[in-house]
Design a protein around this motif. Structure first.
Motif, mmCIF file in Angstrom:
data_model
loop_
_atom_site.group_PDB
_atom_site.id
_atom_site.type_symbol
_atom_site.label_atom_id
_atom_site.label_comp_id
_atom_site.label_asym_id
_atom_site.label_seq_id
_atom_site.Cartn_x
_atom_site.Cartn_y
_atom_site.Cartn_z
ATOM 1 N N GLY A 94 0.813 -1.213 0.000
ATOM 2 C CA GLY A 94 0.000 0.000 0.000
ATOM 3 C C GLY A 94 0.843 1.258 0.000
ATOM 4 O O GLY A 94 0.465 2.276 -0.601
ATOM 5 N N ALA A 95 1.998 1.207 0.668
ATOM 6 C CA ALA A 95 2.912 2.345 0.643
ATOM 7 C C ALA A 95 3.453 2.560 -0.763
ATOM 8 O O ALA A 95 3.586 3.714 -1.228
ATOM 9 C CB ALA A 95 4.055 2.117 1.637
ATOM 10 N N LEU A 96 3.763 1.471 -1.469
ATOM 11 C CA LEU A 96 4.250 1.591 -2.840
ATOM 12 C C LEU A 96 3.156 2.120 -3.771
ATOM 13 O O LEU A 96 3.443 2.897 -4.693
ATOM 14 C CB LEU A 96 4.752 0.234 -3.326
ATOM 15 C CG LEU A 96 6.011 -0.290 -2.625
ATOM 16 C CD1 LEU A 96 6.292 -1.732 -3.031
ATOM 17 C CD2 LEU A 96 7.211 0.592 -2.932
ATOM 18 N N ALA A 97 1.911 1.722 -3.523
ATOM 19 C CA ALA A 97 0.802 2.253 -4.321
ATOM 20 C C ALA A 97 0.680 3.757 -4.138
ATOM 21 O O ALA A 97 0.440 4.502 -5.099
ATOM 22 C CB ALA A 97 -0.506 1.556 -3.929
ATOM 23 N N CYS A 98 0.875 4.219 -2.901
ATOM 24 C CA CYS A 98 0.838 5.667 -2.654
ATOM 25 C C CYS A 98 2.004 6.362 -3.344
ATOM 26 O O CYS A 98 1.851 7.473 -3.876
ATOM 27 C CB CYS A 98 0.880 5.939 -1.151
ATOM 28 S SG CYS A 98 -0.616 5.451 -0.251
ATOM 29 N N ALA A 99 3.175 5.720 -3.336
ATOM 30 C CA ALA A 99 4.339 6.305 -4.013
ATOM 31 C C ALA A 99 4.076 6.466 -5.502
ATOM 32 O O ALA A 99 4.546 7.432 -6.125
ATOM 33 C CB ALA A 99 5.561 5.422 -3.781
ATOM 34 N N ALA A 120 6.128 -11.609 -9.706
ATOM 35 C CA ALA A 120 7.488 -11.147 -9.991
ATOM 36 C C ALA A 120 8.414 -12.341 -10.206
ATOM 37 O O ALA A 120 8.216 -13.408 -9.612
ATOM 38 C CB ALA A 120 8.000 -10.282 -8.835
ATOM 39 N N PRO A 121 9.438 -12.183 -11.043
ATOM 40 C CA PRO A 121 10.377 -13.296 -11.271
ATOM 41 C C PRO A 121 11.068 -13.719 -9.975
ATOM 42 O O PRO A 121 11.468 -12.879 -9.165
ATOM 43 C CB PRO A 121 11.385 -12.694 -12.268
ATOM 44 C CG PRO A 121 10.681 -11.546 -12.904
ATOM 45 C CD PRO A 121 9.758 -11.000 -11.856
ATOM 46 N N ASP A 122 11.187 -15.024 -9.789
ATOM 47 C CA ASP A 122 11.936 -15.598 -8.665
ATOM 48 C C ASP A 122 11.409 -15.166 -7.300
ATOM 49 O O ASP A 122 12.145 -15.166 -6.305
ATOM 50 C CB ASP A 122 13.428 -15.230 -8.767
ATOM 51 C CG ASP A 122 14.030 -15.617 -10.107
ATOM 52 O OD1 ASP A 122 13.696 -16.710 -10.611
ATOM 53 O OD2 ASP A 122 14.825 -14.827 -10.657
ATOM 54 N N VAL A 123 10.138 -14.799 -7.223
ATOM 55 C CA VAL A 123 9.596 -14.239 -5.990
ATOM 56 C C VAL A 123 9.616 -15.248 -4.831
ATOM 57 O O VAL A 123 9.694 -14.864 -3.662
ATOM 58 C CB VAL A 123 8.167 -13.705 -6.225
ATOM 59 C CG1 VAL A 123 7.188 -14.856 -6.462
ATOM 60 C CG2 VAL A 123 7.698 -12.843 -5.062
ATOM 61 N N PHE A 124 9.595 -16.549 -5.153
ATOM 62 C CA PHE A 124 9.531 -17.552 -4.091
ATOM 63 C C PHE A 124 10.901 -18.031 -3.624
ATOM 64 O O PHE A 124 10.983 -18.834 -2.693
ATOM 65 C CB PHE A 124 8.709 -18.756 -4.564
ATOM 66 C CG PHE A 124 7.282 -18.414 -4.900
ATOM 67 C CD1 PHE A 124 6.411 -17.955 -3.928
ATOM 68 C CD2 PHE A 124 6.806 -18.532 -6.199
ATOM 69 C CE1 PHE A 124 5.110 -17.630 -4.227
ATOM 70 C CE2 PHE A 124 5.501 -18.214 -6.514
ATOM 71 C CZ PHE A 124 4.646 -17.759 -5.524
ATOM 72 N N PRO A 214 -2.363 -8.855 -9.924
ATOM 73 C CA PRO A 214 -1.363 -7.816 -10.211
ATOM 74 C C PRO A 214 -1.660 -6.533 -9.434
ATOM 75 O O PRO A 214 -2.820 -6.209 -9.169
ATOM 76 C CB PRO A 214 -1.511 -7.603 -11.722
ATOM 77 C CG PRO A 214 -2.083 -8.889 -12.232
ATOM 78 C CD PRO A 214 -3.002 -9.389 -11.146
ATOM 79 N N TRP A 215 -0.608 -5.813 -9.090
ATOM 80 C CA TRP A 215 -0.771 -4.639 -8.239
ATOM 81 C C TRP A 215 -1.393 -3.448 -8.970
ATOM 82 O O TRP A 215 -1.929 -2.557 -8.330
ATOM 83 C CB TRP A 215 0.584 -4.239 -7.649
ATOM 84 C CG TRP A 215 1.000 -5.166 -6.540
ATOM 85 C CD1 TRP A 215 0.366 -6.297 -6.127
ATOM 86 C CD2 TRP A 215 2.156 -5.032 -5.707
ATOM 87 N NE1 TRP A 215 1.043 -6.879 -5.073
ATOM 88 C CE2 TRP A 215 2.146 -6.122 -4.803
ATOM 89 C CE3 TRP A 215 3.198 -4.100 -5.635
ATOM 90 C CZ2 TRP A 215 3.140 -6.300 -3.845
ATOM 91 C CZ3 TRP A 215 4.190 -4.289 -4.688
ATOM 92 C CH2 TRP A 215 4.161 -5.375 -3.792
ATOM 93 N N GLY A 216 -1.275 -3.392 -10.276
ATOM 94 C CA GLY A 216 -1.921 -2.315 -11.018
ATOM 95 C C GLY A 216 -1.040 -1.123 -11.290
ATOM 96 O O GLY A 216 -1.531 -0.094 -11.793
ATOM 97 N N PHE A 217 0.248 -1.225 -11.008
ATOM 98 C CA PHE A 217 1.181 -0.142 -11.322
ATOM 99 C C PHE A 217 2.585 -0.735 -11.447
ATOM 100 O O PHE A 217 2.902 -1.739 -10.793
ATOM 101 C CB PHE A 217 1.154 0.952 -10.239
ATOM 102 C CG PHE A 217 1.419 0.441 -8.846
ATOM 103 C CD1 PHE A 217 2.702 0.442 -8.308
ATOM 104 C CD2 PHE A 217 0.384 -0.046 -8.046
ATOM 105 C CE1 PHE A 217 2.950 -0.032 -7.026
ATOM 106 C CE2 PHE A 217 0.627 -0.524 -6.765
ATOM 107 C CZ PHE A 217 1.910 -0.512 -6.253
ATOM 108 N N PRO A 218 3.436 -0.147 -12.271
ATOM 109 C CA PRO A 218 4.780 -0.700 -12.485
ATOM 110 C C PRO A 218 5.767 -0.199 -11.434
ATOM 111 O O PRO A 218 5.960 1.012 -11.275
ATOM 112 C CB PRO A 218 5.151 -0.184 -13.883
ATOM 113 C CG PRO A 218 4.388 1.097 -14.005
ATOM 114 C CD PRO A 218 3.132 0.960 -13.181
ATOM 115 N N LEU A 219 6.393 -1.108 -10.733
ATOM 116 C CA LEU A 219 7.329 -0.713 -9.680
ATOM 117 C C LEU A 219 8.495 0.109 -10.234
ATOM 118 O O LEU A 219 8.974 1.041 -9.577
ATOM 119 C CB LEU A 219 7.864 -1.949 -8.968
ATOM 120 C CG LEU A 219 6.869 -2.713 -8.084
ATOM 121 C CD1 LEU A 219 7.515 -3.964 -7.512
ATOM 122 C CD2 LEU A 219 6.338 -1.836 -6.963
#
Length: 228
Positions: A94-99, A120-124, A214-219
């Motif tokens: 949620g902090a990243l969404a605000c960013a 995300a790749p290799d997330v696990f 998906p989060w809906g925005f590109p990191l």
């Protein structure tokens, strides 16, 4: 939309505003329960309950960007134009969404122990088997994940202390030592009890938003620097 959004404030009312986002589960109370008040002076801590937690009304199927809208309204209601955000664990996405959505209003953004998007790749890589199971379940079988989260929430509500003891089996040694401290057990007991006072909807929606789609925005396109 007539929903209630609960929050608590700590520190200096005239200080530099910092919005703190709790984990999954968690509540606005956790920051006031931390031993020995670890916050620097001259900070105004604003600690909201995400929808469905504590005293905040649920917002079923909310997205991370929906949460950014709620944060905007809270800041407007408090007449805070520019502020810092720190998201811890399940509060990190949620902090990243605000960013992404509110860069012009943020002095800085920090995340602590924040999960990555499940696609995300290799997330696990390096993840515990337990967490890997829950993340994959949320992504691949969301309805079953919801049932599982509701069951987990019911267990926590019945006995937060038992859940805290169970956490020891999936964390590193340094965390086990912290969980063994009586004041930390008391903190988590009170925080989890408040977080789930109205049921499991906050946990369900966090799990879906953070790990089920998906989060809906590109990191890599977030326009402000994020401190990790």
């Amino acid at each position: 939309d007539t929903r209630r959004l609960a929050y608590a404030e700590y520190g200096d009312p005239s200080g530099v505003p910092v919005f703190l986002f709790h984990g999954l589960p968690g509540s606005r109370l956790v920051w006031g329960l931390l031993p020995d008040n670890p916050f620097p002076p001259s900070l105004r801590i604003v600690a909201p309950d995400r929808p469905g937690y504590g005293r905040s009304d649920p917002n079923p199927r909310r997205s991370l960007l929906d949460w950014a809208n709620d944060v905007t309204q809270l800041a407007d209601a408090l007449a805070i134009n520019t502020f810092t955000i720190v998201g811890v664990s399940g509060g990190g996405p949620g902090a990243l969404a605000c960013a992404w959505k509110l860069p012009e209003r943020l002095a800085s953004v920090g995340i602590v122990a924040c999960p990555a998007p499940t696609d995300a790749p290799d997330v696990f890589d390096g993840m515990s088997k337990t967490n890997r199971f829950f993340m994959k379940l949320a992504w691949l079988l969301p309805r079953l994940s919801t049932l599982n989260v509701r069951f987990l929430a019911s267990m926590i509500r019945r006995s937060p202390a038992r859940y805290i003891d169970a956490m020891k089996y999936k964390v590193h040694d340094v965390d086990k030592a912290i969980l063994a401290r009586p004041e930390i057990k008391e903190l988590l007991d009170k925080d989890f009890t408040e977080a789930l006072r109205s049921g499991s909807q906050g946990m369900v929606d966090d799990m879906n938003a953070n790990h089920g789609r998906p989060w809906g925005f590109p990191l890599d396109k977030i326009p402000v620097k994020v401190h990790c």
